[in-house]
Design a protein around this motif. Structure first.
Motif, PDB file in Angstrom:
ATOM      1  N   UNK A  39      42.460 -32.218 -12.348  1.00 20.22           N
ATOM      2  CA  UNK A  39      41.967 -31.520 -11.160  1.00 20.22           C
ATOM      3  C   UNK A  39      41.481 -30.104 -11.452  1.00 20.22           C
ATOM      4  N   UNK A  40      42.379 -29.323 -12.062  1.00 19.65           N
ATOM      5  CA  UNK A  40      42.074 -27.900 -12.246  1.00 19.65           C
ATOM      6  C   UNK A  40      40.851 -27.729 -13.152  1.00 19.65           C
ATOM      7  N   UNK A  41      40.701 -28.638 -14.134  1.00 25.01           N
ATOM      8  CA  UNK A  41      39.600 -28.510 -15.077  1.00 25.01           C
ATOM      9  C   UNK A  41      38.252 -28.709 -14.388  1.00 25.01           C
ATOM     10  N   UNK A  42      38.120 -29.837 -13.689  1.00 22.47           N
ATOM     11  CA  UNK A  42      36.794 -30.096 -13.111  1.00 22.47           C
ATOM     12  C   UNK A  42      36.516 -29.278 -11.858  1.00 22.47           C
ATOM     13  N   UNK A  43      37.557 -28.839 -11.172  1.00 24.39           N
ATOM     14  CA  UNK A  43      37.319 -27.957 -10.019  1.00 24.39           C
ATOM     15  C   UNK A  43      36.810 -26.614 -10.518  1.00 24.39           C
ATOM     16  N   UNK A  44      37.470 -26.101 -11.589  1.00 24.00           N
ATOM     17  CA  UNK A  44      37.046 -24.814 -12.140  1.00 24.00           C
ATOM     18  C   UNK A  44      35.666 -24.943 -12.787  1.00 24.00           C
ATOM     19  N   UNK A  45      35.452 -26.088 -13.461  1.00 24.74           N
ATOM     20  CA  UNK A  45      34.148 -26.329 -14.101  1.00 24.74           C
ATOM     21  C   UNK A  45      33.031 -26.356 -13.086  1.00 24.74           C
ATOM     22  N   UNK A  74      29.766 -23.905 -12.734  1.00 23.77           N
ATOM     23  CA  UNK A  74      28.383 -24.428 -12.670  1.00 23.77           C
ATOM     24  C   UNK A  74      27.703 -24.000 -11.375  1.00 23.77           C
ATOM     25  N   UNK A  75      28.507 -23.964 -10.302  1.00 26.96           N
ATOM     26  CA  UNK A  75      27.978 -23.567  -8.997  1.00 26.96           C
ATOM     27  C   UNK A  75      27.514 -22.109  -9.030  1.00 26.96           C
ATOM     28  N   UNK A  76      28.276 -21.287  -9.782  1.00 27.97           N
ATOM     29  CA  UNK A  76      27.896 -19.877  -9.898  1.00 27.97           C
ATOM     30  C   UNK A  76      26.593 -19.740 -10.684  1.00 27.97           C
ATOM     31  N   UNK A  77      26.473 -20.570 -11.733  1.00 18.70           N
ATOM     32  CA  UNK A  77      25.263 -20.503 -12.574  1.00 18.70           C
ATOM     33  C   UNK A  77      24.071 -21.167 -11.888  1.00 18.70           C
ATOM     34  N   UNK A  78      24.331 -22.322 -11.318  1.00 21.84           N
ATOM     35  CA  UNK A  78      23.255 -23.070 -10.618  1.00 21.84           C
ATOM     36  C   UNK A  78      23.714 -23.346  -9.192  1.00 21.84           C
TER      37      UNK A  78
END
Lengths: 349, 518
Positions: B101-107, B111-115
């Motif tokens: 959970x924590x990995x893909x939520x943070x990932x 990505x949302x910040x970048x794109x």
């Protein structure tokens, strides 16, 4: 295989015996001698108790069975501990029936004006009682009531059934009392020397307070118990031991007395007999709720005479089977003397 | 229902009685039923679907590999590879979806910040299955064993489900291979020895967990909970006590599980072999969480070493470096992947990956420095076979491990780093407080002198048992040789130590097993 089976059984028996003794030592402990109240009761020779007085501190700190024995030779046991929930009364009577089969029960109603919200008071009874079906039923009944009237998280029922799970941590805090050496419990009573003065006239003015209905919870416990008494083939007398409580408390007790009498049971209001027993409101009380040892001796002597006269309880003073009462009285007087001299010395310093 | 609860012990007792009363040919069905009942009692019931999904995927893969259509030619071989990969990926995906959970939520947040067009994902509100990390590893192992033809695929899906969800190992493993658990399907006769040995092992596990570990946890948690107050030497106490806590917690749980399985005459693989007797870090990891190490070695490390990429890297290294370095580079690369997978299995948080990176660095450094160190030891004429040298090496390994696990249970990397800062601050003047070891301050953590005595005596008992284990393989071998009164005295002492000194019952919040979270 047979040899192994025997070995297994022997090991289990040995472990069981050790566990029994360990759980007796690592049991319930408090500073009002609750464990001794029950252990001394269970140690009484079978069928030697003529009457049992049940109640909370209103009995434990008022009644000295050995003094009563010395006075009239009656054998009474004070099966009472501080804050004893009234809902435990039925269980205690059943326990007495199993152990002693007395001819009369006295049940004090003081606790019916208070609410039992703490399971510690339930544990004072159940954790010190023998392992019987009766005890299991009492645990279930009292826990159900607690959960219903005071919902919060309580220990699991299994922890009440096996109290060892709660007290095993007491290994670092053991006292002589845990090894069965409680020299300060005299068939339920423990000595209090302190004094508090009250104005007798003022206290007496509260006796006739207008009856006031107690809480729904307490009313339920009283009605449940009266229903049980109806099924019991024994004399049950309700009591109100002397006290200097507020008027609203007397009002509630007056209400309950009327209710009990309506159901056909006798109520002894000992507040009205304090003159006869010679109770001095300035000297014989330890606090508004309890008498000190001097007051307790007066109440005990009065109750002993009344029980002998009104109920015709026999005099056992010359019977060797009841020698334990005489021994206990000697111990009581000796301890009282020690405490008095210690108190005098302390006052001198 | 935790494995330290009386319910679990009662469950084992009733389960064993039913198991031995049943005809041998249906004993495995009893085990299956017990496993399902246990799952419903111990976990969120619907999560059994994940267990079923894993079983079905492994079963389907195994059956397809067996299928004649997929055998005999190159295309068929490619198909089998695809099927294997698909089954493994399904299991990894489900595990990662729920445990990562924590990995893909943070990932997704990064990505949302970048794109900004990339959606920001919310954590899933689905509870992971009980022992997901353990059974997923087991299932992947089974699929790969079938693929490599190490084992024959199980044709009965219910038997395979029993292998995946055998109840004692659902809490914290061990991660068994299919070949190690084939005894699940055999009939077993009642054997007094199994019952006594199983019970003894359960008792020893309870002792480790309830008497030692939960007491040590009070010290460690108390210190880390308030590092502002517990400064100076306090955090050092936490650092060096924590490995003992985690060892007694995890190995205690393993003893209960292995003992529980032994009641049914099922031998699960050992997970610990006196790790604190290890003289090097490499040896430590061969003695600690053995089944995870073996799993990672067999299903990650060896395949990676055999991969064309690593082979090419080895060839390239040979051309450019000395023989020793050329050997070291592919080994280090393989080890990096192994440690990354092991770290990821423990959790996808950065601090856990940090722990893996730390141990990988230690292993690589020790490999690089080992010739130099050996020379120094030779020059100093140190007797490398002496007890004192072995003791020094074990202490050194313990200290290295202790620092590594500072990161282990902290919630976030920043918290772990903060703790490292606290440790460094010890040597600045205001935090210098060595008197805490002598003035009774330790009691402020809620640990009495009685508790400290219990901890010390229990650790001595633990040491004695571990020494016996090192010498005889199992301490019970030595115990079995003793006279009956002595044995009974030992068992009774152990039983009452657990009953009286154990931290259980009302007023205690039975702490979960540290490894239960995986």
């Amino acid at each position: 295989m047979k040899r192994r089976f025997l070995k297994f059984i022997s090991f289990m028996v040995m472990t069981g015996i050790i566990f029994y003794h360990v759980s007796c030592v690592l049991g319930y402990y408090d500073n009002i001698h609750s464990a001794a109240v029950f252990s001394q009761f269970y140690d009484m020779p079978s069928k030697t108790v003529d009457a049992v007085w049940i109640g909370a501190s209103s009995v434990q700190e008022f009644i000295i069975p050995s003094v009563m024995f010395e006075e009239t030779g009656i054998t009474l046991y004070s099966l009472a501990v501080g804050n004893e929930p009234f809902m435990a009364s039925e269980f205690l009577i059943r326990e007495c029936e199993r152990e002693q089969n007395p001819s009369v029960y006295l049940v004090d109603i003081r606790q019916l004006a208070y609410t039992t919200q703490d399971d510690t008071y339930v544990r004072r009874i159940t954790d010190n009682s023998k392992w019987t079906v009766n005890r299991m039923k009492a645990i279930r009944y009292m826990l159900d009531n607690l959960k219903f009237y005071h919902p919060r998280e309580y220990d699991a029922e299994i922890d009440y059934i096996f109290p060892f799970t709660k007290y095993h941590t007491r290994w670092g805090d053991l006292k002589p009392e845990d090894f069965g050496k409680d020299d300060n419990c005299f068939f339920g009573y423990f000595i209090k020397l302190n004094r508090q003065s009250f104005n007798e006239t003022e206290v007496r003015s509260r006796f006739d307070a207008i009856p006031q209905e107690p809480s729904e919870e307490n009313l339920k416990y009283l009605n449940d118990f009266l229903d049980f008494c109806d099924t019991l083939d024994k004399k049950v007398i309700f009591t109100r031991t002397p006290n200097c409580l507020d008027e609203d408390m007397f009002a509630q007790y007056n209400y309950m007395q009327e209710l009990i009498e309506e159901r056909g049971y006798e109520v002894w209001d000992l507040n009205r007999d304090t003159g006869e027993m010679g109770l001095d409101y300035t000297e014989d009380f330890a606090d508004p709720m309890h008498t000190n040892v001097y007051g307790a001796q007066k109440v005990s002597k009065y109750a002993a005479v009344r029980l002998s006269k009104e109920l015709g309880l026999p005099d056992h003073r010359n019977d060797s089977r009841y020698a334990c009462y005489g021994t206990m009285q000697a111990k009581f007087l000796e301890r009282l003397g020690e405490m008095e001299s210690a108190s005098t010395q302390e006052a001198g310093n | 229902m935790t494995v330290t609860s009386y319910r679990f012990l009662l469950f084992l007792l009733i389960g064993a009685a039913v198991y031995y009363a049943a005809p041998k040919r249906i004993q495995w069905v009893i085990l299956l039923c017990l496993s399902v009942v246990y799952y419903f009692l111990a976990a969120t019931p619907y999560t059994i679907l994940f267990l079923i999904l894993s079983t079905v995927s492994a079963y389907a893969a195994g059956m397809l590999m067996e299928c004649r259509y997929f055998r005999g030619n190159k295309t068929a071989a490619r198909w089998i590879t695809c099927i294997t990969a698909a089954a493994v990926l399904i299991n990894i995906f489900v595990w990662f979806l729920l445990k990562g959970n924590s990995f893909w939520v943070r990932g997704s947040s990064l990505l949302h910040r970048l794109f900004p067009a990339f959606p920001q994902l919310e954590p899933l509100k689905i509870v992971p299955a009980l022992g997901m990390g353990y059974y997923t590893a087991q299932v992947i192992g089974y699929i790969l064993d079938c693929y490599w033809e190490i084992c024959t695929p199980q044709r009965n899906i219910l038997k395979l489900f029993l292998f995946v969800g055998f109840f004692p190992q659902l809490t914290v493993g061990p991660i068994s291979k299919y070949s190690e658990l084939e005894c699940l399907y055999q009939g077993h006769s009642f054997d007094y020895i199994n019952i006594t040995h199983g019970s003894q092992r359960i008792l020893w596990g309870l002792f480790k967990k309830l008497v030692i570990s939960d007491r040590l946890a009070v010290i460690v948690n108390g210190i880390w909970a308030d590092t502002a107050f517990y400064s100076g030497f306090w955090p050092w106490i936490a650092v060096f006590v924590y490995p003992l806590e985690i060892y007694t917690d995890f190995s205690g749980c393993m003893d209960i599980i292995l003992g529980g399985a032994e009641l049914f005459d099922i031998r699960l693989p050992e997970n610990f072999r006196n790790p604190f007797f290890s003289r090097t870090c490499q040896e430590f990891w061969q003695r600690w969480h053995i089944t995870l190490g073996k799993w990672a070695r067999d299903y990650v490390y060896y395949p990676v070493l055999k991969s064309s990429l690593i082979i090419r890297l080895g060839k390239w290294s040979k051309r450019h470096f000395s023989k020793r370095i050329a050997k070291l580079i592919p080994w280090a690369a393989g080890m990096w992947i192994l440690w990354f997978v092991m770290g990821f299995w423990h959790g996808s948080s950065r601090h856990i990956i940090g722990v893996s990176a730390y141990f990988w660095t230690i292993l690589v450094l020790s490999e690089i420095c080992s010739p130099g160190l050996k020379k120094i030891v030779g020059l100093l004429k140190v007797d490398t076979e002496s007890f004192s040298w072995h003791f020094f090496q074990s202490i050194r390994t313990y200290i290295i491990y202790s620092f590594g696990v500072v990161f282990f249970t902290r919630e976030r990397l920043l918290v772990a780093l903060e703790h490292v800062k606290v440790l460094i601050r010890t040597f600045s003047c205001p935090a210098w407080n060595p008197w805490i070891f002598f003035d009774g301050s330790i009691q402020s953590l809620g640990v009495s002198y009685g508790d400290l005595n219990v901890i010390l005596l229990s650790l001595v008992a633990l040491l004695v048992v571990d020494v016996l284990r090192e010498k005889y393989g199992y301490a019970r071998i030595w115990i079995d040789r003793q006279i009956l009164p002595f044995r009974w005295m030992l068992y009774t002492a152990l039983l009452f130590a657990v009953l009286i000194l154990g931290m259980y019952g009302p007023g205690f919040n039975a702490s979960e097993f540290i490894y239960g979270q995986f």
